[in-house]
Design a protein around this motif. Structure first.
Motif: not given
Lengths: 110, 111
Positions: B6-19
């Motif tokens: 699985q990637t990524p191991k960690f992620r910080i997103l802002k509200i409204g972003q997509s990934m």
């Protein structure tokens, strides 16, 4: 799916047997008992499964009561690496989703 | 075999972003799953797939999308991220009816 009930936490001394109970009083005749464990936020790991006979593999033994309303997972010689959350799951055999409850947090101490 | 990665191991997103959370397995398993685990809770199924081109919803599909164009890959798409999607996401695969193989997880924070 049959509901399962597990104690929230248990302690065990290293080298002793760890006996983790699970109640599943509403289990149906075609439902299996599965056990998984999750070590420190890693992905869950399959341990063992059974229908009505006792089962043993290299990791553990599974004892299912004759009426199938409860079962016990036995780790015969617990080590510190067995500290984990243990999940008892009841499902029919197949490729369905696994439904995880909150499990039993087992702490193995020196 | 690498198993399930699985990637990524960690992620910080802002509200409204997509990934997109990536999941790949090299065991030629037909069945693949996405779960989420909130703190102190058990895992809940988001989506699953029984083979390439076939997907279906699990218990908590809202806010997510999946696709399965190959046997190996099963990406999970988050659209318009919300704080409620802060969780640890696990991908799993199986070819046995009793054993699922899990990846190491992706820890997602939405702020």
């Amino acid at each position: 799916d049959a509901k399962t009930t597990q104690p929230p936490s248990m302690d065990c001394a290293e080298g002793r047997a760890a006996n983790l109970p699970c109640n599943h009083s509403t289990i149906s005749g075609n439902e299996y008992v599965y056990w998984y464990r999750q070590i420190h936020s890693q992905g869950p790991q399959y341990i063992i499964h059974g229908l009505k006979n006792n089962e043993t593999n290299e990791m553990a033994s599974l004892i299912i009561t004759e009426d199938r309303k409860s079962s016990t997972l036995i780790l015969p010689h617990a080590t510190l690496r067995d500290t984990a959350v243990y999940y008892c799951i009841v499902r029919v055999l197949g490729f369905q989703k696994l439904v995880f409850g909150t499990g039993t947090r087992l702490l193995v101490s020196p | 075999n690498a198993g399930v990665t699985q990637t990524p191991k960690f992620r910080i997103l802002k509200i409204g972003q997509s990934m997109t959370l990536q999941c790949t397995q090299d065991m030629n398993h037909n069945y693949m799953y996405w779960y989420r685990q909130d703190p102190g809770m058990g895992l809940k199924l988001i989506y699953y797939s029984v083979g390439a081109g076939i997907t279906d919803k699990g218990e908590v599909p809202n806010g997510y999308n999946v696709s399965r164009s190959t046997t190996e890959d099963f990406p999970l798409r988050l659209e318009l991220a919300a704080p409620s999607q802060t969780s640890v996401y696990f991908c799993a695969s199986s070819n046995d009816p009793y054993e699922q193989y899990f990846g190491p997880g992706t820890r997602l924070t939405v702020t």
